[in-house]
Design a protein around this motif. Sequence first.
Motif, short mmCIF file in Angstrom:
data_model
loop_
_atom_site.label_atom_id
_atom_site.label_comp_id
_atom_site.label_asym_id
_atom_site.label_seq_id
_atom_site.Cartn_x
_atom_site.Cartn_y
_atom_site.Cartn_z
N GLU A 220 -0.61 -1.25 13.84
CA GLU A 220 -0.67 0.01 14.59
C GLU A 220 -0.34 1.22 13.72
OE1 GLU A 220 -1.18 2.59 17.83
OE2 GLU A 220 -1.71 0.47 17.61
N TYR A 221 0.67 1.10 12.86
CA TYR A 221 1.19 2.27 12.16
C TYR A 221 0.97 2.26 10.65
CZ TYR A 221 3.44 2.80 16.63
OH TYR A 221 3.66 2.92 17.97
N ALA A 222 0.75 1.07 10.08
CA ALA A 222 0.65 0.99 8.63
C ALA A 222 -0.81 1.12 8.21
CB ALA A 222 1.24 -0.33 8.13
N ASN A 223 -1.27 2.37 8.08
CA ASN A 223 -2.63 2.60 7.60
C ASN A 223 -2.78 2.10 6.16
OD1 ASN A 223 -2.88 3.86 10.03
ND2 ASN A 223 -3.15 5.92 9.21
N PHE A 224 -4.02 1.95 5.74
CA PHE A 224 -4.27 1.50 4.38
C PHE A 224 -3.97 2.60 3.37
CE2 PHE A 224 -6.97 -1.61 6.59
CZ PHE A 224 -6.58 -2.77 5.94
N LYS A 225 -3.63 2.17 2.16
CA LYS A 225 -3.52 3.10 1.04
C LYS A 225 -4.23 2.46 -0.15
CE LYS A 225 0.92 1.41 -0.68
NZ LYS A 225 2.32 1.73 -1.00
N CYS A 226 -4.81 3.31 -0.98
CA CYS A 226 -5.51 2.85 -2.17
C CYS A 226 -4.76 3.37 -3.39
CB CYS A 226 -6.95 3.36 -2.18
SG CYS A 226 -7.87 2.91 -3.68
N THR A 227 -4.36 2.46 -4.26
CA THR A 227 -3.63 2.81 -5.47
C THR A 227 -4.51 2.55 -6.70
OG1 THR A 227 -1.53 2.21 -4.41
CG2 THR A 227 -1.53 2.42 -6.82
N ILE A 228 -4.69 3.59 -7.50
CA ILE A 228 -5.52 3.48 -8.70
C ILE A 228 -4.69 3.86 -9.91
CG2 ILE A 228 -7.55 4.35 -9.93
CD1 ILE A 228 -8.87 4.85 -7.25
N LYS A 229 -4.67 2.97 -10.89
CA LYS A 229 -3.98 3.26 -12.14
C LYS A 229 -5.03 3.68 -13.16
CE LYS A 229 -0.26 1.32 -14.98
NZ LYS A 229 0.72 2.29 -14.52
N GLY A 230 -4.89 4.88 -13.70
CA GLY A 230 -5.85 5.43 -14.64
C GLY A 230 -5.67 6.94 -14.72
N ILE A 281 -5.64 -2.16 -2.74
CA ILE A 281 -5.63 -1.58 -1.39
C ILE A 281 -4.76 -2.46 -0.52
CG2 ILE A 281 -6.98 -1.12 0.68
CD1 ILE A 281 -9.19 -0.08 -0.93
N ASP A 282 -3.77 -1.86 0.09
CA ASP A 282 -2.93 -2.59 1.04
C ASP A 282 -2.42 -1.61 2.09
OD1 ASP A 282 -1.15 -1.06 -0.40
OD2 ASP A 282 -0.05 -2.74 -1.25
#
Length: 308
Positions: A220-230, A281-282
Motif C-alpha cells: 500500500e505505502y512502499a512505492n517502487f524506487k529505482c537506484t542507478i549507480k553511475g 528496483i525495489d
Amino acid sequence: MEVFLKVGHLKKSFKNTEILKDISFEVNKGEIMAILGPNGAGKSTTIRNIMGIMYPDDGTVTFLGSKQIPRNKIGYLPEERGLYQNVQVMDILLYLAELKDYPIKKARERALAYLKKFGLEGKEKTTIDELSKGMGQKVQFIASIIHEPEFLILDEPFSGLDPVSQELFKQEIRDLAANGTAILLSSHQMNLVEEMCDRLFLIHRGQKVIYGKMDDVKQEYANFKCTIKGENRLEDMEGLPDVQRVEQRDDTTIMYLTKDIQVASWLKNLPDHIDVKELSIDRISLHEIFIDIATDKNMLKEGAETNA
C-alpha cells in the motif's frame, strides 16, 4: 488466529496533554506484532497501560477476553534495564521464575540451556554488574521468557547486541511465535522489524497512522524506487515520467516512482545515453516509511489503515 491481547479505544492524558488518542489493535497467538513510532509517539505509554503499570482514562485492555492481567502468562523485556546489579545471574533468573509461580527445577534447566545457547555458559555465579551491556541484555531476555509466557512484550530487544547475537535473538523470537507465543515488539531497528514481524501498528502523536499486515503495508505505502549507480545528470532523471522525486549522492541516483507503475514498461523510459554501472528496483523500506512519518513529510495518507 486466536486473539490474546485486545486494546480498544485507549485514551490517556497527563495534565492537559493527550498522550493516547483512541488507540486500538490486537495481538494474536503465534504472531509477531510490531508497535512503532518516533520518540514521544506514545509507545511506552501504551505498553505501560497494557502491563497495568498505569491505567487509561478511557478504553479497554483485555487478555483472552478478560480484563484481568494474567501476569504469570506474560513476559516483559523493558527498554530500561531493571535487574538487581549485585545479584548472581542464576539467582536472579530463578527468583523471577519463582515470582511467576514457575517450577524452580524446570526454571534452572531452562536457564542453563539458554545461558549455553546465548554464549553465557559458566556465567551462572557472575553478578549482573560484572556483565557487559550485551551480556546483560541476554540475561534480561532470558528472564522475560524463563517461565514460558504465552504473551511476550519486547521493548528494544536488540539494544547492545552485536550482529551474531542479534541473529540468535531473531531466531529465538521466531521460534517462540512458531510455538504459539503472542509477541508485541517495539524497536527502532526498522530492518529487523521488517524482516521479522507479521503485522505492525505505527503510532504518531498518540494516534494510529498505519495498522495492518506487513505485506499489505508494503504494497500500500512502499512505492517502487529505482537506484542507478553511475555518473548521471540530475535533470536527465527528473524529466522522466512517473518520477515523484530524485535524490543524488555522489555517483548514485535514486528515483522515487509513482504508485502502481509497471516496472518492465517504465524501464523503457530510461535514456540510452545514461551511465549504468549498477541498477536495482525495489520498494522503499519500512525505515523510509518511518522517516516519512517521523519528519512529517506527509507523503502517506493520514490515519491510513490496511486490512488487519
